[in-house]
Design an enzyme around this catalytic site. Structure first.
Site, short mmCIF file in Angstrom:
data_model
loop_
_atom_site.label_atom_id
_atom_site.label_comp_id
_atom_site.label_asym_id
_atom_site.label_seq_id
_atom_site.Cartn_x
_atom_site.Cartn_y
_atom_site.Cartn_z
N ASP A 28 0.86 -1.18 0.00
CA ASP A 28 0.00 0.00 0.00
C ASP A 28 0.90 1.23 0.00
O ASP A 28 1.85 1.32 0.78
CB ASP A 28 -0.91 -0.01 1.24
CG ASP A 28 -2.02 1.02 1.14
OD1 ASP A 28 -1.72 2.22 0.97
OD2 ASP A 28 -3.20 0.65 1.23
N ILE A 29 0.60 2.17 -0.86
CA ILE A 29 1.45 3.34 -1.05
C ILE A 29 1.31 4.33 0.11
O ILE A 29 2.20 5.16 0.34
CB ILE A 29 1.16 3.98 -2.43
CG1 ILE A 29 2.37 4.72 -2.96
CG2 ILE A 29 -0.07 4.84 -2.44
CD1 ILE A 29 3.48 3.86 -3.42
N HIS A 92 -10.12 -5.64 -2.82
CA HIS A 92 -8.80 -5.84 -2.23
C HIS A 92 -8.92 -6.11 -0.74
O HIS A 92 -9.85 -5.67 -0.09
CB HIS A 92 -7.88 -4.64 -2.48
CG HIS A 92 -8.44 -3.33 -2.03
ND1 HIS A 92 -9.38 -2.63 -2.77
CD2 HIS A 92 -8.23 -2.58 -0.92
CE1 HIS A 92 -9.69 -1.52 -2.14
NE2 HIS A 92 -9.01 -1.45 -1.01
N HIS A 94 -6.68 -5.72 2.80
CA HIS A 94 -5.51 -5.12 3.45
C HIS A 94 -4.90 -6.13 4.41
O HIS A 94 -5.62 -6.70 5.25
CB HIS A 94 -5.91 -3.90 4.29
CG HIS A 94 -6.45 -2.74 3.52
ND1 HIS A 94 -5.69 -1.63 3.21
CD2 HIS A 94 -7.69 -2.49 3.01
CE1 HIS A 94 -6.44 -0.75 2.55
NE2 HIS A 94 -7.66 -1.25 2.41
P1 AMP Z 1 -9.79 1.49 0.33
O1 AMP Z 1 -10.40 1.40 -1.08
O2 AMP Z 1 -10.58 2.43 1.21
O3 AMP Z 1 -9.59 0.13 0.92
O4 AMP Z 1 -8.37 2.17 0.18
C1 AMP Z 1 -7.54 1.92 -0.93
C2 AMP Z 1 -6.12 1.74 -0.48
O5 AMP Z 1 -5.33 1.66 -1.67
C3 AMP Z 1 -5.55 2.88 0.38
O6 AMP Z 1 -4.99 2.34 1.55
C4 AMP Z 1 -4.50 3.52 -0.54
O7 AMP Z 1 -3.38 3.98 0.17
C5 AMP Z 1 -4.14 2.38 -1.48
N1 AMP Z 1 -3.66 2.80 -2.79
C6 AMP Z 1 -4.27 3.69 -3.62
N2 AMP Z 1 -3.57 3.82 -4.76
C7 AMP Z 1 -2.51 2.99 -4.66
C8 AMP Z 1 -1.42 2.67 -5.51
N3 AMP Z 1 -1.25 3.23 -6.71
N4 AMP Z 1 -0.50 1.77 -5.07
C9 AMP Z 1 -0.64 1.18 -3.85
N5 AMP Z 1 -1.65 1.44 -3.01
C10 AMP Z 1 -2.57 2.33 -3.39
#
Ligand code: AMP
Length: 133
Positions: A28-29, A92, A94
């Site tokens: 996660d970025i 996804h 986490h």
């Molecule tokens: P959520 O949809 O609420 O579960 O959050 C999406 C997650 O994806 C967040 O924790 C972001 O930090 C992560 N995220 C968004 N864009 C990217 C990316 N390009 N690479 C890695 N993680 C990402």
């Protein structure tokens, strides 16, 4: 196309830690902890619980494998699991190395690591996963 599909397609970079034909795991970025990983199906489906049974159970098994390597690579008590999905409309899970319940608080400010640190973390996790093969 979601941002995660762009990662799958190689259109934008990610710190990948594991990959199969159907699934991908990457850092996660904006992590809550060092080694905060997302596991996704490559197929673009918005809501996790809309995945068909086969893809869903496969994703959970993939998450288990990744979590096992993650726990070896990152010092922590356990790997916490969360499903949010409010930001990116691509299913996804986490996986978050945790020591305290507050480590899973998504309302907390995210950590920031340098590209070099993220690269090193991803490498550590990949190495730990190789030992499990
Ligand atoms: P959520 O949809 O609420 O579960 O959050 C999406 C997650 O994806 C967040 O924790 C972001 O930090 C992560 N995220 C968004 N864009 C990217 C990316 N390009 N690479 C890695 N993680 C990402």
């Amino acid at each position: 196309m979601t941002i995660f599909s762009k990662i799958v397609a190689g259109e934008i970079p990610a710190y990948k830690v594991a990959e199969t034909i159907d699934y991908l795991a990457f850092l996660d970025i904006n992590p809550l902890a060092e080694g905060h990983v997302l596991v996704i199906p490559k197929k673009e489906v918005d809501y996790l619980f809309d995945l068909d049974d086969e893809l869903y159970t496969g994703l959970q098994i993939f998450a288990k494998i990744v979590a096992t390597g993650l726990r070896k690579a990152i010092s922590c008590k356990r790997i916490g699991v969360a499903v949010i999905g409010l930001e990116v409309p691509h299913a996804h899970i986490h996986l978050i190395p945790m020591n305290n319940v507050s480590d899973l608080n998504f309302a907390r400010p995210k950590l920031s690591f340098t590209p070099e640190q993220l690269h090193a973390t991803a490498e550590k996790i990949r190495e730990a996963l190789k030992q499990d093969e």
